[in-house]
Write a protein that holds these residues in place. Structure first.
Motif, PDB file in Angstrom:
ATOM      1  N   ALA A  65      -3.532   2.724 -13.525  1.00  0.00           N
ATOM      2  CA  ALA A  65      -4.370   1.460 -13.523  1.00  0.00           C
ATOM      3  C   ALA A  65      -4.145   1.877 -11.998  1.00  0.00           C
ATOM      4  N   ALA A  66      -3.909   1.800 -11.022  1.00  0.00           N
ATOM      5  CA  ALA A  66      -4.370   1.715  -9.639  1.00  0.00           C
ATOM      6  C   ALA A  66      -5.139   3.516  -9.267  1.00  0.00           C
TER       7      ALA A  66
ATOM      8  N   MET B 226       0.506  -0.975   0.279  1.00  0.00           N
ATOM      9  CA  MET B 226      -0.191   0.312  -0.256  1.00  0.00           C
ATOM     10  C   MET B 226       1.144   1.492   0.093  1.00  0.00           C
ATOM     11  N   ILE B 227       2.435   0.506   1.073  1.00  0.00           N
ATOM     12  CA  ILE B 227       2.591   2.541   0.670  1.00  0.00           C
ATOM     13  C   ILE B 227       3.489   2.535  -0.819  1.00  0.00           C
ATOM     14  N   ARG B 228       3.268   1.738  -1.478  1.00  0.00           N
ATOM     15  CA  ARG B 228       4.137   1.457  -2.661  1.00  0.00           C
ATOM     16  C   ARG B 228       3.047   2.799  -4.095  1.00  0.00           C
ATOM     17  N   LEU B 229       1.691   2.065  -3.494  1.00  0.00           N
ATOM     18  CA  LEU B 229       0.979   2.132  -4.230  1.00  0.00           C
ATOM     19  C   LEU B 229       0.457   4.330  -3.533  1.00  0.00           C
ATOM     20  N   ALA B 230       0.425   4.574  -2.986  1.00  0.00           N
ATOM     21  CA  ALA B 230       0.923   5.418  -1.974  1.00  0.00           C
ATOM     22  C   ALA B 230       2.163   6.223  -2.705  1.00  0.00           C
ATOM     23  N   ALA B 231       3.127   5.866  -2.757  1.00  0.00           N
ATOM     24  CA  ALA B 231       3.904   6.907  -3.711  1.00  0.00           C
ATOM     25  C   ALA B 231       3.469   7.319  -4.734  1.00  0.00           C
TER      26      ALA B 231
ATOM     27  N   TRP C 252       1.485  -3.773 -13.298  1.00  0.00           N
ATOM     28  CA  TRP C 252       2.056  -3.393 -14.529  1.00  0.00           C
ATOM     29  C   TRP C 252       3.277  -3.071 -14.219  1.00  0.00           C
ATOM     30  N   SER C 253       3.652  -4.139 -12.614  1.00  0.00           N
ATOM     31  CA  SER C 253       5.837  -4.542 -12.392  1.00  0.00           C
ATOM     32  C   SER C 253       5.806  -3.249 -12.849  1.00  0.00           C
TER      33      SER C 253
ATOM     34  N   CYS D 263      -6.452  -3.170  -5.652  1.00  0.00           N
ATOM     35  CA  CYS D 263      -6.005  -1.749  -6.620  1.00  0.00           C
ATOM     36  C   CYS D 263      -4.271  -2.072  -5.874  1.00  0.00           C
ATOM     37  N   ALA D 264      -4.100  -2.677  -5.255  1.00  0.00           N
ATOM     38  CA  ALA D 264      -2.528  -2.631  -4.957  1.00  0.00           C
ATOM     39  C   ALA D 264      -2.624  -3.574  -5.620  1.00  0.00           C
TER      40      ALA D 264
END
Length: 162
Positions: free
Chosen positions: A142-143, A1-6, A133-134, A126-127
């Motif tokens: 996409a997210a 989730m942190i990666r998605l937020a970034a 998408w790697s 969504c994550a």
């Protein structure tokens, strides 16, 4: 989730500088004409799609992200409005329950718990979508598309009744 937020944070800064041609009218018009839940679900993305078409560079990663983020905000506002109405309706149902059921969990508690469970589901779904998408440039859009679609579905689930 942190990666998605970034990823979402990185998309937001350049989008602010871009002149997006966004309006909620496409989605609103679609919803007004739709006669069923399925037809209303199909309205999700209408305004973002029009924004991508109307904005120079709208099909770039930044353009897509900006357009999708704007429509996500539209659905999020509508979700909050529908939730308030649904909660008021649930509380009214609970108040009308027979005395023998007053000690049992009611509609308001069930609605609150359902919404609280939905939020982590949406985020994890969504994550996952973004992970497909790697780490590529399509990950952010996409997210955002997933967040918009999930929020639209939840909004329509909570659409006021009665």
């Amino acid at each position: 989730m942190i990666r998605l937020a970034a990823v979402l944070t990185l998309l937001a800064a350049p989008v602010l500088a871009q002149d997006l041609q966004y309006t909620d009218r496409g989605t609103q018009s679609c919803l007004e004409q739709a006669e069923s839940y399925g037809a209303k679900i199909d309205c999700a993305g209408a305004s973002a799609g029009q924004c991508m078409e109307d904005t120079p560079g709208g099909h770039s990663t930044v353009g897509m992200g900006g357009c999708l983020d704007r429509e996500l905000a539209y659905w999020d506002g509508l979700l909050n409005s529908h939730y308030k109405v649904a909660m008021a309706q649930a509380k009214n149902l609970d108040a009308e329950r027979p005395a023998s059921m007053k000690g049992l969990p009611g509609a308001a508690a069930a609605l609150r718990e359902m919404q609280r469970a939905w939020i982590p589901f949406r985020d994890k779904a969504c994550a996952y979508e973004a992970s497909l998408w790697s780490g590529g440039t399509g990950q952010g859009p996409a997210a955002l598309s997933c967040l918009m679609q999930q929020t639209a579905k939840q909004t329509l689930t909570l659409e006021p009744w009665g």
